[in-house]
Design a protein around this motif. Structure first.
Motif, PDB file in Angstrom:
ATOM      1  N   LYS A 181     -10.278 -44.681  56.463  1.00 49.64           N
ATOM      2  CA  LYS A 181      -9.497 -44.866  55.227  1.00 49.64           C
ATOM      3  C   LYS A 181      -7.848 -44.703  56.720  1.00 49.64           C
ATOM      4  N   VAL A 190     -12.360 -53.269  58.032  1.00 48.76           N
ATOM      5  CA  VAL A 190     -10.848 -52.973  57.055  1.00 48.76           C
ATOM      6  C   VAL A 190     -10.140 -54.082  56.526  1.00 48.76           C
ATOM      7  N   VAL A 240      -7.109 -48.103  57.338  1.00 46.17           N
ATOM      8  CA  VAL A 240      -6.378 -48.803  56.507  1.00 46.17           C
ATOM      9  C   VAL A 240      -4.706 -48.283  55.584  1.00 46.17           C
ATOM     10  N   GLU A 260     -10.787 -54.638  53.088  1.00 41.85           N
ATOM     11  CA  GLU A 260      -9.761 -54.105  52.450  1.00 41.85           C
ATOM     12  C   GLU A 260      -8.497 -54.379  52.318  1.00 41.85           C
ATOM     13  N   THR A 261      -8.068 -54.746  53.230  1.00 40.69           N
ATOM     14  CA  THR A 261      -6.224 -54.821  53.287  1.00 40.69           C
ATOM     15  C   THR A 261      -6.501 -56.732  53.524  1.00 40.69           C
TER      16      THR A 261
END
Length: 294
Positions: free
Chosen positions: A232, A260, A235, A263-264
């Motif tokens: 987290k 990662v 990220v 998520e990004t």
């Protein structure tokens, strides 16, 4: 091919060494051992085919987990020279115990002549306690240090095989010129970047980042798989710094890097710090950073 865990057979090592000494190499065979493939590149560029090179961490293997097999051990003990990086776990766990107290092969540790950076990848300290176990071992990924390593290789080869000193010198000077051109290229192409941060799974570019004023952020946490809290945090950093890419290496699990990226939206790009073609890999690295960093 039989693989042996040297840490488990150290009590029997004298017997093994006697066995290998009985099976001697041909008199005209010159063997040089190296820990990793990039070192093979430097030796090949300088010595050509005058020596046979024994690479102890073969293609696809990880220096953190690689072991010696019986064939590699025999070639190591038949070698005139052994070039070690310095603090790779393969070296501290397997290589140095075998060579302890031996006059041959001559052991050269490149890191002994370099200014090292403290590292959190725990390459060495994951296995042994050592006063400098927390150093980052990836010195060959710095063009400046690669030049110093190549110079050391040339000097040791020339001293060991004086009959080829002139050839080695000419070859080294060509390699020196190419590495200096590479370093200049990196300096010029990365100097004007405002975005200077990249993400990497395993922190193999510490010295490269230092040389060119870049920031390397590792997904790995102290040499271990990251926990959810650390992921987290990564990220959040990617979003805050608008990091455009994640470097991954095929010797490591990519699942966390994929998480990662998902998520990004950051791009995943593979690199190979253990490539047998060191020059081509460094040129590729510089090209990627030039294209992806703003």
């Amino acid at each position: 091919m039989i693989s042996i865990k040297l840490t488990k057979i150290l009590p029997f090592l004298p017997v093994l060494l006697f066995f290998f000494s009985c099976a001697s190499k041909p008199k005209d065979e010159r063997i040089v051992s190296v820990s990793i493939l990039p070192q093979q590149y430097f030796v090949e560029q300088i010595a050509g085919d005058y020596v046979k090179i024994n690479v102890m961490v073969p293609p696809g293997m990880n220096p953190a987990t690689s072991d010696l097999n019986t064939e590699q051990l025999k070639k190591l003990l038949d070698s005139d020279i052994c070039f070690a990086v310095g603090y790779l776990p393969f070296e501290t766990v397997h290589l140095y115990p075998v060579l302890e107290g031996k006059k041959k092969p001559v052991l050269i540790r490149h890191s002994d002549t370099l200014e090292l950076i403290a590292g959190d990848c725990q390459h060495a300290s994951a296995h042994v306690q050592h006063p400098q176990a927390s150093v980052d071992p990836h010195v060959w990924m710095s063009p400046r240090y690669a030049l110093m390593m190549s110079r050391e290789i040339y000097e040791v080869l020339a001293e060991t095989y004086p009959e080829k000193q002139a050839v080695f010198r000419a070859n080294y000077e060509r390699l020196e010129k190419r590495i200096k051109q590479l370093a200049q290229q990196a300096e010029q192409e990365l100097a004007g970047k405002t975005q200077r941060t990249f993400l990497i799974y395993h922190p193999a570019l510490t010295y490269f980042a230092r040389d060119y004023g870049l920031e390397q952020i590792s997904i790995e946490e102290e040499g271990k798989e990251p926990d959810p809290r650390h992921l987290k945090k990564i990220v959040d950093i990617v979003r805050e710094k608008k990091i455009p890419l994640i470097f991954i290496q095929n010797q490591f699990d990519v699942n966390n890097a994929n998480s990662v990226a998902a998520e990004t939206g950051v791009q995943i790009i593979p690199i190979d710090p253990l490539s047998p073609d060191w020059m081509a890999e460094m040129e590729n690295l510089i090209r990627i950073l030039k294209e992806k960093l703003n």
